[in-house]
Design a protein around this motif. Structure first.
Motif, PDB file in Angstrom:
ATOM      1  N   LEU A  80       0.869  -1.172   0.000  1.00  0.00           N
ATOM      2  CA  LEU A  80       0.000   0.000   0.000  1.00  0.00           C
ATOM      3  C   LEU A  80       0.907   1.223   0.000  1.00  0.00           C
ATOM      4  O   LEU A  80       1.581   1.501   0.988  1.00  0.00           O
ATOM      5  CB  LEU A  80      -0.928   0.026   1.218  1.00  0.00           C
ATOM      6  CG  LEU A  80      -1.925   1.190   1.227  1.00  0.00           C
ATOM      7  CD1 LEU A  80      -2.953   1.012   0.110  1.00  0.00           C
ATOM      8  CD2 LEU A  80      -2.624   1.290   2.580  1.00  0.00           C
ATOM      9  N   GLU A  81       0.909   1.916  -1.122  1.00  0.00           N
ATOM     10  CA  GLU A  81       1.663   3.151  -1.245  1.00  0.00           C
ATOM     11  C   GLU A  81       0.751   4.297  -0.834  1.00  0.00           C
ATOM     12  O   GLU A  81      -0.348   4.458  -1.377  1.00  0.00           O
ATOM     13  CB  GLU A  81       2.121   3.340  -2.689  1.00  0.00           C
ATOM     14  CG  GLU A  81       3.025   4.531  -2.908  1.00  0.00           C
ATOM     15  CD  GLU A  81       4.456   4.288  -2.453  1.00  0.00           C
ATOM     16  OE1 GLU A  81       4.903   3.122  -2.549  1.00  0.00           O
ATOM     17  OE2 GLU A  81       5.108   5.244  -1.999  1.00  0.00           O
ATOM     18  N   MET A  82       1.205   5.078   0.153  1.00  0.00           N
ATOM     19  CA  MET A  82       0.389   6.166   0.686  1.00  0.00           C
ATOM     20  C   MET A  82       1.137   7.478   0.486  1.00  0.00           C
ATOM     21  O   MET A  82       2.273   7.621   0.972  1.00  0.00           O
ATOM     22  CB  MET A  82       0.106   5.940   2.173  1.00  0.00           C
ATOM     23  CG  MET A  82      -0.531   4.590   2.457  1.00  0.00           C
ATOM     24  SD  MET A  82      -1.030   4.396   4.180  1.00  0.00           S
ATOM     25  CE  MET A  82       0.567   4.420   4.978  1.00  0.00           C
ATOM     26  N   ASN A  83       0.502   8.410  -0.176  1.00  0.00           N
ATOM     27  CA  ASN A  83       1.096   9.712  -0.462  1.00  0.00           C
ATOM     28  C   ASN A  83       0.247  10.829   0.128  1.00  0.00           C
ATOM     29  O   ASN A  83      -0.927  10.628   0.442  1.00  0.00           O
ATOM     30  CB  ASN A  83       1.240   9.899  -1.973  1.00  0.00           C
ATOM     31  CG  ASN A  83       2.142   8.870  -2.601  1.00  0.00           C
ATOM     32  OD1 ASN A  83       3.252   8.630  -2.136  1.00  0.00           O
ATOM     33  ND2 ASN A  83       1.677   8.234  -3.671  1.00  0.00           N
ATOM     34  N   SER A  84       0.857  12.002   0.241  1.00  0.00           N
ATOM     35  CA  SER A  84       0.154  13.190   0.755  1.00  0.00           C
ATOM     36  C   SER A  84      -0.577  12.858   2.051  1.00  0.00           C
ATOM     37  O   SER A  84      -1.761  13.168   2.213  1.00  0.00           O
ATOM     38  CB  SER A  84      -0.826  13.717  -0.297  1.00  0.00           C
ATOM     39  OG  SER A  84      -0.156  14.045  -1.488  1.00  0.00           O
ATOM     40  N   LEU A  85       0.116  12.238   2.966  1.00  0.00           N
ATOM     41  CA  LEU A  85      -0.518  11.775   4.196  1.00  0.00           C
ATOM     42  C   LEU A  85      -0.989  12.937   5.048  1.00  0.00           C
ATOM     43  O   LEU A  85      -0.373  14.019   5.077  1.00  0.00           O
ATOM     44  CB  LEU A  85       0.448  10.893   4.970  1.00  0.00           C
ATOM     45  CG  LEU A  85       0.597   9.481   4.388  1.00  0.00           C
ATOM     46  CD1 LEU A  85       1.838   8.799   4.935  1.00  0.00           C
ATOM     47  CD2 LEU A  85      -0.644   8.654   4.693  1.00  0.00           C
ATOM     48  N   LYS A  86      -2.105  12.691   5.744  1.00  0.00           N
ATOM     49  CA  LYS A  86      -2.731  13.676   6.595  1.00  0.00           C
ATOM     50  C   LYS A  86      -2.794  13.128   8.019  1.00  0.00           C
ATOM     51  O   LYS A  86      -2.804  11.906   8.209  1.00  0.00           O
ATOM     52  CB  LYS A  86      -4.144  13.965   6.098  1.00  0.00           C
ATOM     53  CG  LYS A  86      -4.221  14.363   4.633  1.00  0.00           C
ATOM     54  CD  LYS A  86      -5.664  14.474   4.170  1.00  0.00           C
ATOM     55  CE  LYS A  86      -5.764  14.805   2.690  1.00  0.00           C
ATOM     56  NZ  LYS A  86      -7.168  14.877   2.231  1.00  0.00           N
ATOM     57  N   PRO A  87      -2.895  14.001   9.009  1.00  0.00           N
ATOM     58  CA  PRO A  87      -3.020  13.501  10.396  1.00  0.00           C
ATOM     59  C   PRO A  87      -4.203  12.542  10.569  1.00  0.00           C
ATOM     60  O   PRO A  87      -4.117  11.598  11.366  1.00  0.00           O
ATOM     61  CB  PRO A  87      -3.201  14.790  11.199  1.00  0.00           C
ATOM     62  CG  PRO A  87      -2.474  15.821  10.407  1.00  0.00           C
ATOM     63  CD  PRO A  87      -2.719  15.456   8.966  1.00  0.00           C
ATOM     64  N   GLU A  88      -5.263  12.739   9.829  1.00  0.00           N
ATOM     65  CA  GLU A  88      -6.426  11.845   9.946  1.00  0.00           C
ATOM     66  C   GLU A  88      -6.188  10.469   9.349  1.00  0.00           C
ATOM     67  O   GLU A  88      -7.029   9.575   9.480  1.00  0.00           O
ATOM     68  CB  GLU A  88      -7.676  12.485   9.319  1.00  0.00           C
ATOM     69  CG  GLU A  88      -7.482  13.002   7.914  1.00  0.00           C
ATOM     70  CD  GLU A  88      -7.176  14.496   7.874  1.00  0.00           C
ATOM     71  OE1 GLU A  88      -6.381  14.973   8.721  1.00  0.00           O
ATOM     72  OE2 GLU A  88      -7.731  15.164   6.987  1.00  0.00           O
ATOM     73  N   ASP A  89      -5.053  10.265   8.689  1.00  0.00           N
ATOM     74  CA  ASP A  89      -4.683   8.937   8.218  1.00  0.00           C
ATOM     75  C   ASP A  89      -4.030   8.106   9.333  1.00  0.00           C
ATOM     76  O   ASP A  89      -3.742   6.922   9.117  1.00  0.00           O
ATOM     77  CB  ASP A  89      -3.710   9.037   7.042  1.00  0.00           C
ATOM     78  CG  ASP A  89      -4.343   9.643   5.806  1.00  0.00           C
ATOM     79  OD1 ASP A  89      -3.671  10.477   5.153  1.00  0.00           O
ATOM     80  OD2 ASP A  89      -5.500   9.309   5.504  1.00  0.00           O
ATOM     81  N   THR A  90      -3.806   8.707  10.468  1.00  0.00           N
ATOM     82  CA  THR A  90      -3.218   7.986  11.595  1.00  0.00           C
ATOM     83  C   THR A  90      -4.128   6.845  12.034  1.00  0.00           C
ATOM     84  O   THR A  90      -5.314   7.048  12.310  1.00  0.00           O
ATOM     85  CB  THR A  90      -2.983   8.945  12.770  1.00  0.00           C
ATOM     86  OG1 THR A  90      -2.002   9.917  12.396  1.00  0.00           O
ATOM     87  CG2 THR A  90      -2.511   8.193  14.006  1.00  0.00           C
ATOM     88  N   ALA A  91      -3.575   5.647  12.049  1.00  0.00           N
ATOM     89  CA  ALA A  91      -4.359   4.454  12.373  1.00  0.00           C
ATOM     90  C   ALA A  91      -3.441   3.240  12.376  1.00  0.00           C
ATOM     91  O   ALA A  91      -2.287   3.322  11.936  1.00  0.00           O
ATOM     92  CB  ALA A  91      -5.474   4.235  11.345  1.00  0.00           C
TER      93      ALA A  91
END
Length: 125
Positions: A80-91
């Motif tokens: 899973l490639e995750m870009n432009s991460l945001k604080p709400e992606d915290t999990a």
């Protein structure tokens, strides 16, 4: 049966990127549809993306454009490639597997029999 081990989580600043890996052990990995879910504290497990053996993919609408799922059947691994991460992606991000499922069918956690233990992703602001 298949065993799943996630890796690649960690602490990243907002706007950054991470690549998660899920290594599967057991036979016939290519027969399994694979999915990523995530669960934030106090929230239900949320579907992120799924991929079938044929590499057909399916994403939650909110994940499209920033997250990319892929698999390498020769390495028994899904990414899973995750870009432009945001604080709400915290999990905690979990990998799931189900034999012979369509990618769309992987969107419901109760339909998935095999899970890894998860890897924590923390996005700081």
């Amino acid at each position: 049966q298949v065993q799943l081990v996630e890796s690649g989580g960690g602490l990243v600043q907002a706007g950054g990127s991470l690549r998660l890996s899920c290594a599967a052990s057991g036979r016939m990995f290519s027969d399994y549809a694979m999915a990523w879910f995530r669960q934030a504290p106090g929230k239900e497990r949320e579907f992120v993306a799924a991929i079938r053996w044929s590499s057909n993919t399916y994403y939650a609408d909110s994940m499209k454009g920033r997250f990319t799922i892929s698999r390498d059947n020769a390495k028994n691994t899904v990414y899973l490639e995750m870009n432009s991460l945001k604080p709400e992606d915290t999990a905690v991000y979990y990998c799931g597997a189900r034999m012979y499922a369509t990618a769309q069918a992987m969107g419901v956690p109760n339909a998935i029999p095999y899970w890894g233990k998860g890897t924590l992703v923390t996005v700081s602001s």
